[in-house]
Design an enzyme around this catalytic site. Structure first.
Site, PDB file in Angstrom:
ATOM      1  N   ASP A  84       0.710  -1.311   0.156  1.00 46.39           N
ATOM      2  CA  ASP A  84      -0.193  -0.248  -0.022  1.00 46.39           C
ATOM      3  C   ASP A  84       1.348   1.109   0.343  1.00 46.39           C
ATOM      4  OD1 ASP A  84       0.889  -0.334   2.656  1.00 46.39           O
ATOM      5  OD2 ASP A  84      -0.924  -0.931   3.654  1.00 46.39           O
ATOM      6  N   HIS A 124      -7.231  -4.615   9.986  1.00 47.19           N
ATOM      7  CA  HIS A 124      -6.788  -4.027   8.915  1.00 47.19           C
ATOM      8  C   HIS A 124      -6.167  -4.759   8.228  1.00 47.19           C
ATOM      9  CE1 HIS A 124      -4.692  -0.439   9.042  1.00 47.19           C
ATOM     10  NE2 HIS A 124      -4.209  -1.038   9.232  1.00 47.19           N
ATOM     11  N   GLU A 148      -9.789  -1.674   5.044  1.00 49.07           N
ATOM     12  CA  GLU A 148     -10.632  -1.352   6.392  1.00 49.07           C
ATOM     13  C   GLU A 148     -11.602  -2.016   6.321  1.00 49.07           C
ATOM     14  OE1 GLU A 148      -8.814   0.688   7.918  1.00 49.07           O
ATOM     15  OE2 GLU A 148      -8.208   2.533   7.554  1.00 49.07           O
TER      16      GLU A 148
HETATM   17  C1  GLP Z   1      -0.762   0.801   8.618  1.00 51.92           C
HETATM   18  C2  GLP Z   1      -0.139  -0.048   7.224  1.00 51.92           C
HETATM   19  C3  GLP Z   1      -0.440  -2.218   7.353  1.00 51.92           C
HETATM   20  C4  GLP Z   1       0.505  -2.104   8.387  1.00 51.92           C
HETATM   21  C5  GLP Z   1      -0.432  -1.870   9.662  1.00 51.92           C
HETATM   22  C6  GLP Z   1       0.009  -2.472  11.076  1.00 51.92           C
HETATM   23  O1  GLP Z   1      -2.065   1.001   8.635  1.00 51.92           O
HETATM   24  N1  GLP Z   1      -0.990   0.015   5.978  1.00 51.92           N
HETATM   25  O2  GLP Z   1       0.145  -2.677   6.392  1.00 51.92           O
HETATM   26  O3  GLP Z   1       0.015  -3.509   8.539  1.00 51.92           O
HETATM   27  O4  GLP Z   1      -0.203  -0.672  10.249  1.00 51.92           O
HETATM   28  O5  GLP Z   1       0.966  -1.453  11.636  1.00 51.92           O
HETATM   29  P1  GLP Z   1       2.316  -1.713  13.130  1.00 51.92           P
HETATM   30  O6  GLP Z   1       2.461  -2.782  12.381  1.00 51.92           O
HETATM   31  O7  GLP Z   1       2.604   0.079  13.031  1.00 51.92           O
HETATM   32  O8  GLP Z   1       1.227  -1.923  14.132  1.00 51.92           O
END
Ligand code: GLP
Length: 243
Positions: free
Chosen positions: A67, A138, A143
């Protein structure tokens, strides 16, 4: 589904990096689907370390990222393009032409999404897709919604996501409201899926995703149906699972 337990972030990162490293060693021309967020940073550090010791070679590896924020230039330090170069790409011998991330600056959303799907198809699909887990369940930026999206698309970010991701920005108002993301279908077509999850704050959503009904209200719940899904999580994230 395979679940590997780790007792620390470092151990989780190393276990997950082992799987990615095995994938590259088995198939040096593999297509890796990569992720951002704080969960995979330790994995990238471990991969860079092995590369520096000459135990890993990225010369023929191809990557596609999950993404990208819409409206952020690749030189913007908050963009996922910048994140990936900072944590991995600039530190290993991957070729720039083999790196693929949605172009957050393409204003023609339809064009960008179509091109990204075609690109993944032209690479022969994803061999191994790395995922984190959003606080609302997500994956990528898919979402919670009322249907599983099939292809790369533009999403309006959920309030929970803006709230969780504001730590990377000056304040919540600076977080882009939209993003490009692979669809659930794009992700599920990967041959293998590897998810890393850490921390008590993800324990409840992880339990819902893995043990309750498969529903687009919890996008990660679809992973229950993937034929080759591995979760690497720490004790805190696994604390609500009977496992
Ligand atoms: C973002 C990304 C996701 C990721 C999520 C969790 O929203 N788009 O791909 O998995 O954050 O992030 P974290 O690992 O910092 O909790």
């Amino acid at each position: 589904m395979k679940i590997y337990r780790a007792h620390s972030y470092q151990e989780m990162s190393r276990k997950a990096a082992n799987i990615i490293s095995a994938q590259i060693i088995m198939n040096p021309k593999c297509v890796l689907g990569l992720a951002t967020g704080s969960s995979p940073i330790g994995i990238y550090e471990q991969l860079v370390d092995w590369y520096n010791k000459d135990d890993l070679d990225f010369a023929r590896v191809k990557t596609v990222n999950l993404d990208e924020y819409r409206g952020l230039d690749k030189d913007n330090p908050q963009s996922y393009n910048y994140f990936m170069h900072h944590h991995l790409f600039s530190k290993v011998n991957i070729k720039e032409k083999n790196i693929h991330i949605p172009d957050g600056m393409n204003e023609d959303a339809e064009d960008e999404c179509k091109k990204y799907e075609e690109l993944i198809d032209s690479l022969g699909g994803i061999d191994l897709q790395l995922l984190g887990l959003g606080p609302n369940g997500h994956i990528g930026f898919n979402e919670p919604s009322n249907c599983f999206t099939r292809k790369t698309h533009v999403v309006d970010l959920a309030e929970a996501t803006i709230e969780a991701n504001k730590r990377f920005f000056e304040d919540a108002s600076m977080v882009p409201r939209q993003a490009y993301t692979m669809g659930i279908g794009t992700i599920m077509r990967a041959k293998k899926i590897l998810m890393v999850v850490e921390g008590e704050k993800k324990a409840e959503i992880l339990k819902r995703a893995l043990t309750e009904e498969v529903t687009p209200e919890v996008p990660a719940s679809i992973l229950q149906l993937h034929p080759d899904f591995t979760l690497v999580a720490d004790d805190a994230a696994l604390s609500k699972l009977d496992w």
